[in-house]
Scaffold this motif. Structure first.
Motif, PDB file in Angstrom:
ATOM      1  N   ARG A  11       0.839  -1.201   0.000  1.00  0.00           N
ATOM      2  CA  ARG A  11       0.000   0.000   0.000  1.00  0.00           C
ATOM      3  C   ARG A  11       0.877   1.255   0.000  1.00  0.00           C
ATOM      4  O   ARG A  11       0.634   2.192  -0.765  1.00  0.00           O
ATOM      5  CB  ARG A  11      -0.916   0.001   1.219  1.00  0.00           C
ATOM      6  N   TYR A  26      -5.990   8.276  -5.564  1.00  0.00           N
ATOM      7  CA  TYR A  26      -7.072   7.297  -5.518  1.00  0.00           C
ATOM      8  C   TYR A  26      -7.109   6.599  -4.163  1.00  0.00           C
ATOM      9  O   TYR A  26      -6.079   6.366  -3.537  1.00  0.00           O
ATOM     10  CB  TYR A  26      -6.893   6.235  -6.606  1.00  0.00           C
ATOM     11  N   ASP A  27      -8.297   6.250  -3.739  1.00  0.00           N
ATOM     12  CA  ASP A  27      -8.473   5.435  -2.542  1.00  0.00           C
ATOM     13  C   ASP A  27      -8.163   3.996  -2.948  1.00  0.00           C
ATOM     14  O   ASP A  27      -8.979   3.329  -3.588  1.00  0.00           O
ATOM     15  CB  ASP A  27      -9.904   5.569  -2.024  1.00  0.00           C
ATOM     16  N   GLU A  29      -7.978   1.275  -1.346  1.00  0.00           N
ATOM     17  CA  GLU A  29      -8.855   0.248  -0.769  1.00  0.00           C
ATOM     18  C   GLU A  29     -10.154   0.117  -1.565  1.00  0.00           C
ATOM     19  O   GLU A  29     -10.783  -0.931  -1.552  1.00  0.00           O
ATOM     20  CB  GLU A  29      -9.171   0.583   0.693  1.00  0.00           C
ATOM     21  N   ALA A  30     -10.556   1.174  -2.268  1.00  0.00           N
ATOM     22  CA  ALA A  30     -11.813   1.172  -3.013  1.00  0.00           C
ATOM     23  C   ALA A  30     -11.659   0.636  -4.432  1.00  0.00           C
ATOM     24  O   ALA A  30     -12.659   0.353  -5.093  1.00  0.00           O
ATOM     25  CB  ALA A  30     -12.402   2.580  -3.057  1.00  0.00           C
ATOM     26  N   LEU A  31     -10.426   0.493  -4.912  1.00  0.00           N
ATOM     27  CA  LEU A  31     -10.211   0.008  -6.278  1.00  0.00           C
ATOM     28  C   LEU A  31     -10.424  -1.497  -6.357  1.00  0.00           C
ATOM     29  O   LEU A  31      -9.954  -2.244  -5.503  1.00  0.00           O
ATOM     30  CB  LEU A  31      -8.787   0.345  -6.744  1.00  0.00           C
ATOM     31  N   ALA A  32     -11.114  -1.916  -7.388  1.00  0.00           N
ATOM     32  CA  ALA A  32     -11.320  -3.350  -7.605  1.00  0.00           C
ATOM     33  C   ALA A  32     -10.085  -3.945  -8.281  1.00  0.00           C
ATOM     34  O   ALA A  32      -9.473  -3.298  -9.127  1.00  0.00           O
ATOM     35  CB  ALA A  32     -12.544  -3.563  -8.491  1.00  0.00           C
TER      36      ALA A  32
END
Length: 72
Positions: A11, A26-27, A29-32
């Protein structure tokens, strides 16, 4: 992340890359997750693709354990 775990060092590497190399926030944790073919289609041939490949190798090894999934 290829091993299914988003390690802190992975990370941190990605946060640093997006902040200093890509000027993004970008977040993560929110990325697929995406597959190899989707990533290859999104990055044109050339020096950027080579840099991203090198970064992926570093990311696979940064947690100190290159699993079979990460090595593939």
């Amino acid at each position: 992340m290829a091993d299914g775990v988003f390690h802190a060092l992975e990370r941190d590497l990605m946060m640093t890359a997006q902040r200093y190399a890509f000027n993004t926030a970008y977040d993560l944790e929110a990325l697929a997750p995406i597959g190899d073919d989707e990533l290859a289609a999104a990055i044109p041939e050339g020096p950027l693709r080579h840099r991203i490949l090198n970064a992926a190798i570093v990311a696979a090894l940064i947690d100190g354990d290159a699993s079979r999934t990460e090595a593939a």
